[in-house]
Design an enzyme around this catalytic site. Structure first.
Site, mmCIF file in Angstrom:
data_model
loop_
_atom_site.group_PDB
_atom_site.id
_atom_site.type_symbol
_atom_site.label_atom_id
_atom_site.label_comp_id
_atom_site.label_asym_id
_atom_site.label_seq_id
_atom_site.Cartn_x
_atom_site.Cartn_y
_atom_site.Cartn_z
ATOM 1 N N LYS A 98 0.838 -1.196 0.000
ATOM 2 C CA LYS A 98 0.000 0.000 0.000
ATOM 3 C C LYS A 98 0.871 1.243 0.000
ATOM 4 O O LYS A 98 1.734 1.413 0.858
ATOM 5 C CB LYS A 98 -0.891 0.006 1.249
ATOM 6 C CG LYS A 98 -1.712 1.278 1.458
ATOM 7 C CD LYS A 98 -2.860 1.409 0.476
ATOM 8 C CE LYS A 98 -3.547 2.773 0.537
ATOM 9 N NZ LYS A 98 -4.395 2.953 1.693
ATOM 10 N N ASP A 247 -13.047 1.350 3.081
ATOM 11 C CA ASP A 247 -12.185 2.301 3.791
ATOM 12 C C ASP A 247 -12.769 2.611 5.177
ATOM 13 O O ASP A 247 -12.598 3.708 5.701
ATOM 14 C CB ASP A 247 -11.984 3.600 3.003
ATOM 15 C CG ASP A 247 -10.789 4.401 3.520
ATOM 16 O OD1 ASP A 247 -9.957 3.831 4.257
ATOM 17 O OD2 ASP A 247 -10.696 5.594 3.200
#
Ligand code: DOR
Ligand code: ZN
Length: 345
Positions: A98, A247
């Site tokens: 990420k 998220d």
């Protein structure tokens, strides 16, 4: 009563935190999702294979008994990540790296200062068929917060894709028409996650009538035309390139309701119900299953989940808050009636 049975969904972008905080929230995701891609922005960040494997163990230990939930682990990309780290990660079953551009968001201080210096690492990811997940915002203080995603596309995303054309990229939590367009126009190696809040809200929800800190997340909510572009993306002819990634990012209530409130919307409590409501409102309930349960698995090279879940068109009142470690967290749509529920088995 209307019902909808779909393959069990996956959440390809989830913040679980750690310790007691994680213990308080993980069951909400495990109740509805088969798998989740776990974000590595802890303090300190999960940037080594050993840290990721230890974190995975803690997640598994925090799950309710009989849960089939599988955490998929990612590593936090830093300026120090090496080609060797990529190989080790692959061998250890870690699925992705990420990118947090340094300073872009919560716990991103150890993020990458110059992605172009990591080109050999990105090439190795492509080689190893590992996914590159990106928080797509520039952090240049000169750039207006509402423009940071669009500028990232020009300054970073397009040049990186040109240099590493076979890199498998997930443009995380997209918020703009420009990002949706980039994904549609790119090859099959580029996809995006879309959150419930960016499909449901625009920046007026955040700012009109008072500053509403529970709507504050990063990338920040944009104007209505962008929200509409995201709805078009997840329901349109390139919908196969977009998938569920909440998220969901819990923060203690007092850290959100604060003079310097932190970024993140906690949606895990009712994630699939909220997506169902959004898809139904846009006459696209028939497209929910692909978005929630098929497109992400296909992009990640995983089989679809073998279980199913049944949604029922029965309203439920979202609690004002739920326990979060020794604090509380305010969920998305707190105190409101939402239209769908999960049918208990
Ligand atoms: O709003 C956000 N919250 N955006 C992010 O990128 C990180 C997340 C968090 O970890 O709280
Ligand atoms: Zn996130």
């Amino acid at each position: 009563m209307q019902t909808l049975t779909i393959i069990q969904p996956d959440d390809f972008h989830l913040h679980l935190r750690d310790g007691d905080a994680m213990q308080s929230v993980v069951a909400y995701s495990a109740r509805q999702m088969g798998r989740a891609l776990i974000m590595p922005n802890l303090k300190p960040p999960i940037s080594t294979v050993a840290q990721a494997l230890a974190y995975k163990k803690r997640i598994l230990a925090a799950l309710p008994e009989n849960s089939n939930f599988q955490p998929l682990m990612s590593l936090y990309l830093t300026d120090k990540t090496t080609v060797e780290t990529v190989r080790e990660a692959k061998a250890a079953g870690i699925v992705a790296f990420k990118l947090y551009p340094a300073g872009a968001t919560t716990n991103s201080d150890s993020g990458v200062t110059d992605l172009f210096k990591l080109l050999p690492v990105l090439q190795e990811m492509a080689e190893q068929n590992m996914l590159f997940l990106t928080h797509g915002e520039v952090t240049d203080p000169e750039i207006d917060i509402f423009d940071r995603e669009a500028v990232f596309i020009e300054r970073v995303m397009k040049p990186i894709l040109a240099k590493v054309p076979n890199l498998k990229v997930v443009f995380e939590h997209i918020t703009t028409a420009q990002a949706a367009k980039l994904v549609c126009e790119s090859g099959d190696n580029v996809a995006a996650t879309v959150t419930p809040q960016h499909l449901m809200y625009n920046r007026n929800h955040l700012l009109v009538g008072g500053v509403r800190p529970h709507f504050y997340c990063l990338p920040i909510l944009k104007r209505e035309s962008h929200r509409q572009a995201l709805v078009d993306a997840v329901t349109g002819s390139y919908a196969h390139k977009f998938f569920l990634g909440t998220d969901s990012a819990p923060h203690p209530k007092n850290a959100k309701e604060n003079a310097c409130g932190c970024a993140g919307v906690f949606s895990a409590l009712t994630a699939i119900e909220l997506y169902a409501q959004i898809f139904e409102e846009n006459n696209a309930l028939d497209k929910l299953e692909a978005f929630a349960s098929k497109n992400g698995a296909r992009f990640y090279g995983l089989p679809e989940n073998s279980r199913t879940i049944t949604l029922i068109k029965q309203s439920q009142k979202v609690p004002e808050s739920v326990v979060f470690g020794d604090n509380e967290v305010v969920p998305m749509c707190a105190g409101q009636e939402i239209l769908w529920s999960i049918q208990e088995a």
